[in-house]
Motif scaffolding. Sequence first.
Motif, PDB file in Angstrom:
ATOM      1  N   PHE A  14     -63.608 -18.073  29.643  1.00 21.57           N
ATOM      2  CA  PHE A  14     -64.251 -16.755  29.689  1.00 21.57           C
ATOM      3  C   PHE A  14     -64.724 -16.338  28.296  1.00 21.57           C
ATOM      4  O   PHE A  14     -65.850 -15.856  28.138  1.00 21.57           O
ATOM      5  N   LEU A  15     -63.888 -16.528  27.291  1.00 21.25           N
ATOM      6  CA  LEU A  15     -64.283 -16.170  25.925  1.00 21.25           C
ATOM      7  C   LEU A  15     -65.481 -16.991  25.460  1.00 21.25           C
ATOM      8  O   LEU A  15     -66.363 -16.475  24.769  1.00 21.25           O
ATOM      9  N   ASP A  16     -65.534 -18.242  25.873  1.00 26.00           N
ATOM     10  CA  ASP A  16     -66.684 -19.079  25.532  1.00 26.00           C
ATOM     11  C   ASP A  16     -67.950 -18.545  26.198  1.00 26.00           C
ATOM     12  O   ASP A  16     -69.011 -18.488  25.578  1.00 26.00           O
ATOM     13  N   ARG A  17     -67.832 -18.105  27.465  1.00 21.61           N
ATOM     14  CA  ARG A  17     -68.988 -17.519  28.156  1.00 21.61           C
ATOM     15  C   ARG A  17     -69.446 -16.234  27.477  1.00 21.61           C
ATOM     16  O   ARG A  17     -70.637 -15.987  27.329  1.00 21.61           O
ATOM     17  N   VAL A  18     -68.488 -15.396  27.074  1.00 23.86           N
ATOM     18  CA  VAL A  18     -68.834 -14.144  26.394  1.00 23.86           C
ATOM     19  C   VAL A  18     -69.503 -14.449  25.055  1.00 23.86           C
ATOM     20  O   VAL A  18     -70.522 -13.836  24.711  1.00 23.86           O
ATOM     21  N   ASP A  19     -68.960 -15.407  24.317  1.00 24.05           N
ATOM     22  CA  ASP A  19     -69.534 -15.797  23.027  1.00 24.05           C
ATOM     23  C   ASP A  19     -70.981 -16.257  23.210  1.00 24.05           C
ATOM     24  O   ASP A  19     -71.875 -15.856  22.461  1.00 24.05           O
ATOM     25  N   HIS A  20     -71.217 -17.068  24.219  1.00 27.17           N
ATOM     26  CA  HIS A  20     -72.571 -17.554  24.496  1.00 27.17           C
ATOM     27  C   HIS A  20     -73.488 -16.403  24.908  1.00 27.17           C
ATOM     28  O   HIS A  20     -74.643 -16.328  24.487  1.00 27.17           O
ATOM     29  N   ALA A  21     -72.965 -15.483  25.718  1.00 26.67           N
ATOM     30  CA  ALA A  21     -73.761 -14.331  26.161  1.00 26.67           C
ATOM     31  C   ALA A  21     -74.149 -13.448  24.980  1.00 26.67           C
ATOM     32  O   ALA A  21     -75.285 -12.979  24.887  1.00 26.67           O
ATOM     33  N   VAL A  22     -73.230 -13.234  24.046  1.00 25.56           N
ATOM     34  CA  VAL A  22     -73.535 -12.431  22.851  1.00 25.56           C
ATOM     35  C   VAL A  22     -74.602 -13.131  22.014  1.00 25.56           C
ATOM     36  O   VAL A  22     -75.570 -12.495  21.578  1.00 25.56           O
ATOM     37  N   ALA A  23     -74.462 -14.435  21.807  1.00 24.88           N
ATOM     38  CA  ALA A  23     -75.458 -15.175  21.028  1.00 24.88           C
ATOM     39  C   ALA A  23     -76.828 -15.090  21.693  1.00 24.88           C
ATOM     40  O   ALA A  23     -77.845 -14.878  21.020  1.00 24.88           O
ATOM     41  N   THR A  24     -76.874 -15.232  23.000  1.00 25.50           N
ATOM     42  CA  THR A  24     -78.132 -15.148  23.747  1.00 25.50           C
ATOM     43  C   THR A  24     -78.743 -13.758  23.623  1.00 25.50           C
ATOM     44  O   THR A  24     -79.935 -13.604  23.368  1.00 25.50           O
ATOM     45  N   ALA A  25     -77.913 -12.728  23.795  1.00 22.98           N
ATOM     46  CA  ALA A  25     -78.398 -11.353  23.724  1.00 22.98           C
ATOM     47  C   ALA A  25     -78.889 -11.004  22.322  1.00 22.98           C
ATOM     48  O   ALA A  25     -79.917 -10.337  22.165  1.00 22.98           O
ATOM     49  N   LEU A  26     -78.187 -11.464  21.295  1.00 27.84           N
ATOM     50  CA  LEU A  26     -78.622 -11.197  19.919  1.00 27.84           C
ATOM     51  C   LEU A  26     -79.947 -11.885  19.616  1.00 27.84           C
ATOM     52  O   LEU A  26     -80.839 -11.295  19.014  1.00 27.84           O
ATOM     53  N   SER A  27     -80.080 -13.127  20.067  1.00 31.34           N
ATOM     54  CA  SER A  27     -81.309 -13.868  19.764  1.00 31.34           C
ATOM     55  C   SER A  27     -82.511 -13.326  20.530  1.00 31.34           C
ATOM     56  O   SER A  27     -83.647 -13.477  20.094  1.00 31.34           O
ATOM     57  N   CYS A 109     -75.344  -4.954  24.330  1.00 32.21           N
ATOM     58  CA  CYS A 109     -74.220  -4.800  25.272  1.00 32.21           C
ATOM     59  C   CYS A 109     -74.704  -4.853  26.717  1.00 32.21           C
ATOM     60  O   CYS A 109     -74.074  -5.494  27.567  1.00 32.21           O
ATOM     61  N   GLN A 110     -75.820  -4.182  27.005  1.00 32.46           N
ATOM     62  CA  GLN A 110     -76.368  -4.224  28.371  1.00 32.46           C
ATOM     63  C   GLN A 110     -76.773  -5.639  28.747  1.00 32.46           C
ATOM     64  O   GLN A 110     -76.540  -6.089  29.874  1.00 32.46           O
ATOM     65  N   ARG A 111     -77.387  -6.346  27.814  1.00 29.71           N
ATOM     66  CA  ARG A 111     -77.815  -7.718  28.102  1.00 29.71           C
ATOM     67  C   ARG A 111     -76.617  -8.639  28.322  1.00 29.71           C
ATOM     68  O   ARG A 111     -76.628  -9.471  29.224  1.00 29.71           O
ATOM     69  N   VAL A 112     -75.571  -8.474  27.524  1.00 31.59           N
ATOM     70  CA  VAL A 112     -74.358  -9.276  27.700  1.00 31.59           C
ATOM     71  C   VAL A 112     -73.759  -8.986  29.073  1.00 31.59           C
ATOM     72  O   VAL A 112     -73.385  -9.913  29.800  1.00 31.59           O
ATOM     73  N   GLN A 113     -73.678  -7.721  29.439  1.00 30.03           N
ATOM     74  CA  GLN A 113     -73.142  -7.360  30.752  1.00 30.03           C
ATOM     75  C   GLN A 113     -73.979  -7.989  31.866  1.00 30.03           C
ATOM     76  O   GLN A 113     -73.443  -8.516  32.833  1.00 30.03           O
ATOM     77  N   HIS A 114     -75.304  -7.962  31.711  1.00 28.17           N
ATOM     78  CA  HIS A 114     -76.185  -8.562  32.714  1.00 28.17           C
ATOM     79  C   HIS A 114     -75.949 -10.073  32.809  1.00 28.17           C
ATOM     80  O   HIS A 114     -75.886 -10.627  33.913  1.00 28.17           O
ATOM     81  N   ILE A 115     -75.801 -10.722  31.672  1.00 28.83           N
ATOM     82  CA  ILE A 115     -75.581 -12.176  31.663  1.00 28.83           C
ATOM     83  C   ILE A 115     -74.258 -12.523  32.336  1.00 28.83           C
ATOM     84  O   ILE A 115     -74.161 -13.509  33.069  1.00 28.83           O
ATOM     85  N   LEU A 116     -73.240 -11.718  32.104  1.00 26.40           N
ATOM     86  CA  LEU A 116     -71.904 -12.030  32.610  1.00 26.40           C
ATOM     87  C   LEU A 116     -71.652 -11.547  34.035  1.00 26.40           C
ATOM     88  O   LEU A 116     -70.679 -11.950  34.659  1.00 26.40           O
ATOM     89  N   THR A 117     -72.534 -10.707  34.568  1.00 25.89           N
ATOM     90  CA  THR A 117     -72.348 -10.199  35.928  1.00 25.89           C
ATOM     91  C   THR A 117     -72.695 -11.295  36.929  1.00 25.89           C
ATOM     92  O   THR A 117     -73.795 -11.836  36.885  1.00 25.89           O
TER      93      THR A 117
END
Length: 142
Positions: A14-27, A109-117
């Motif tokens: 899960f932490l790996d997925r969140v880390d990837h989602a944050v990197a994706t959202a930032l980029s 944060c919204q993009r990370v939430q969207h990626i992880l939903t």
Amino acid sequence: MAAPTPGAAGVVEFLDRVDHAVATALSANPSATDVGRDGWRVLLMLARGTGRSMGEIAGHTTLPAPTATRIVDRLVERKLAYRSADPLDRRRVLVHLSAEGRTVVESVCQRVQHILTPRRAPATRPGAYDSPIPGPRTGSPV
């Protein structure tokens, strides 16, 4: 070496997925492309309250003070944060999240939430089974 427990493996995954989602959202956010992970941690800290001193920022992010200063310099350059004198101690400088910085934090944060939903496939017919796992319904004839 023992294999990780299923619970620990799930947390790590899960932490790996969140880390990837944050990197994706930032980029994907033009205002945050050069922020970096440490800059993101500073922005999140600033978003949680009022002005923070450089000592608080360095302590919270576990960054050496010179590194924290460089990161804050970069955030100020990009207009994501700003500095002001502490009204209680004019010798101390406080760092604040700017309006543009708040917009970036909210957007990421919204993009990370969207990626992880988890996404569900749309039902193809009224009453169709909406399961993320393909296969027959439980209890239905095989």
